[in-house]
Enzyme design. Structure first.
Site, PDB file in Angstrom:
ATOM      1  N   TYR A 111       0.805  -1.230   0.000  1.00  0.00           N
ATOM      2  CA  TYR A 111       0.000   0.000   0.000  1.00  0.00           C
ATOM      3  C   TYR A 111       0.840   1.284   0.000  1.00  0.00           C
ATOM      4  O   TYR A 111       0.318   2.356  -0.243  1.00  0.00           O
ATOM      5  CB  TYR A 111      -0.995  -0.002   1.172  1.00  0.00           C
ATOM      6  CG  TYR A 111      -2.240  -0.790   0.832  1.00  0.00           C
ATOM      7  CD1 TYR A 111      -3.135  -0.334  -0.136  1.00  0.00           C
ATOM      8  CD2 TYR A 111      -2.504  -2.017   1.442  1.00  0.00           C
ATOM      9  CE1 TYR A 111      -4.259  -1.066  -0.477  1.00  0.00           C
ATOM     10  CE2 TYR A 111      -3.630  -2.753   1.107  1.00  0.00           C
ATOM     11  CZ  TYR A 111      -4.504  -2.267   0.145  1.00  0.00           C
ATOM     12  OH  TYR A 111      -5.614  -3.004  -0.201  1.00  0.00           O
ATOM     13  N   GLU A 114      -7.001 -29.413   8.759  1.00  0.00           N
ATOM     14  CA  GLU A 114      -6.874 -28.800   7.436  1.00  0.00           C
ATOM     15  C   GLU A 114      -7.840 -27.650   7.231  1.00  0.00           C
ATOM     16  O   GLU A 114      -7.449 -26.545   6.855  1.00  0.00           O
ATOM     17  CB  GLU A 114      -7.104 -29.857   6.344  1.00  0.00           C
ATOM     18  CG  GLU A 114      -7.069 -29.265   4.937  1.00  0.00           C
ATOM     19  CD  GLU A 114      -7.555 -30.227   3.855  1.00  0.00           C
ATOM     20  OE1 GLU A 114      -7.768 -29.748   2.730  1.00  0.00           O
ATOM     21  OE2 GLU A 114      -7.718 -31.425   4.122  1.00  0.00           O
ATOM     22  N   ASP A 131      -8.450 -33.976   4.658  1.00  0.00           N
ATOM     23  CA  ASP A 131      -9.335 -34.726   3.767  1.00  0.00           C
ATOM     24  C   ASP A 131      -8.592 -35.919   3.175  1.00  0.00           C
ATOM     25  O   ASP A 131      -7.377 -35.848   2.934  1.00  0.00           O
ATOM     26  CB  ASP A 131      -9.827 -33.845   2.611  1.00  0.00           C
ATOM     27  CG  ASP A 131     -10.843 -32.798   3.056  1.00  0.00           C
ATOM     28  OD1 ASP A 131     -11.438 -32.973   4.138  1.00  0.00           O
ATOM     29  OD2 ASP A 131     -11.031 -31.813   2.324  1.00  0.00           O
TER      30      ASP A 131
END
Length: 390
Positions: free
Chosen positions: A132, A218, A271
């Site tokens: 920025y 996760e 997963d």
């Protein structure tokens, strides 16, 4: 239940003792770069600028030479460290007289200038602050992120020593208290809201915890579900952390910090799909892009708690909760099986080959098809009680 808790989780205790026996192997002197002083960082930057000025004085176009952070050819695997950049790495040359790289050359000099001022005045800024300061020059936040990592790699100095911090996306909860660098006390015990991972993990001190283990989760959705269930106190004292998918550097630094301080077992709940496995591998063995900081980011003691492909068959997860592997999934799985660290993980290899044969994957949420609270009430307690990790 409280009285016989130690009997119930004897497998974790036994594994914890095993972890302690092997701790010396992992405790190599990984902090050497962390000890680089501000003065040394300034000298390293001055050396780069001096080379540029020397080139200009000879009427030559200055160049910057960066180690290539995207090539597997540049990393070696060490079971006790993970993926680390080799000293004979191939390099990328950023030329000031080439239209394809002159912009990057300018970006690097601009960020180097900012870093020099930060280190000199002993203040910190975030990568977002740097972006920025000149959004038109950089064009995107991703440009700044990549440049900062390139500079860190080029100077062989951890990003924290450059006084550049990243905004964290991860969360942590459980049996943990610590002090931030500015002496702010952080208590992670709340069972309703999680604590954001610190943006200055290196400055954390006075860690206090009686946790038996750390659970890397996760996904944020699963993390929140376990938080709502009050998992960290109902089962046994533990710490949960999530990087909300692919972990940011701060989440990885935090897991490493907990390992260095507490030396307790660390388990991963991901997963049962190629991308979940890859995320777990990033925590355990690191990534190619950040291999130059392997010693402060990897935790090779991480164990795979679940969701295992073999769990899907063992628990008879309903077929409508399973998802067919896409071609992209199959390609990722094939790529993972070729990774250098799989050779020392035969049990992981076996699970992944099972996924390859079955051609199906499943999310952690698929366990809800057995029972809504199956994950928190049955799956995780049994896994932890009977040592169901690999």
């Amino acid at each position: 239940m409280e009285s016989n808790m130690s009997e119930q989780f004897v497998e974790i205790d036994n594994f914890g003792l095993e972890v302690l026996e092997n701790v010396d192997m992992m405790m190599e002197p990984q902090h050497s770069h962390e000890e680089v002083s501000n003065q040394e960082v300034l000298i390293l930057i001055e050396k780069v600028i001096l080379e540029i000025v020397t080139s200009l004085s000879k009427d030559e176009a200055p160049v910057l030479v960066l180690p290539n952070r995207s090539s597997w050819a540049n990393v070696s695997f060490d079971n006790a460290v993970g993926l680390q950049m080799t000293s004979g790495s191939s390099v990328t040359t950023v030329r000031s007289n080439c239209s394809s790289s002159v912009t990057k050359f300018g970006h690097i000099l601009k960020v180097l200038s900012t870093i020099y001022k930060l280190v000199q005045s002993n203040v910190y800024a975030t990568k977002r602050d740097i972006y920025y300061n000149d959004t038109q020059l950089f064009g995107s936040q991703r440009t700044v992120d990549s440049i900062v990592d390139d500079i860190s790699c080029m100077l062989k100095v951890p990003r924290r020593r450059l006084h550049v911090l990243a905004t964290s996306k991860g969360f942590i909860s459980g049996d943990l208290c610590y002090l931030e660098e500015d002496s702010t006390k952080v208590d992670c015990h709340s069972n309703s809201t999680a604590t954001p991972v610190s943006s200055n993990v290196g400055g954390i001190r006075n860690i206090v915890s009686s946790a038996k283990f750390v659970l890397i989760v996760e996904k944020d959705a699963t993390f929140q579900k376990l938080l709502d269930y009050d998992f960290c106190t109902k089962l046994c004292p533990c710490i949960m952390i999530t990087g909300k998918g692919v972990p940011d550097v701060n989440s990885r630094l935090m897991v490493r910090k907990l390992w260095d301080t507490l030396h307790i077992p660390i388990f991963a709940l991901v997963d049962a799909d190629p991308y979940g496995i890859e995320i777990m591998c990033i925590y355990k063995y690191g990534s190619v892009a950040m291999s130059f900081e392997a010693h402060s980011l990897t935790v090779p003691s991480v164990m795979w708690l679940g969701l295992l492909p073999s769990d899907l068959q063992r628990l008879r997860v309903p077929e409508d909760a399973l998802i067919p592997l896409t071609q992209r999934d199959q390609n990722k799985l094939t790529s993972l099986l070729k990774r250098p660290y799989l050779a020392c993980q035969p049990a992981w290899q076996k699970e992944m080959e099972m996924m390859q044969r079955s051609k199906v994957k499943a999310e952690i949420q698929s366990l809800a098809s057995i029972a809504p609270d199956f994950l928190s009430r049955v799956y995780l307690p049994n896994k932890l009680r009977y040592g169901g990790w690999i």
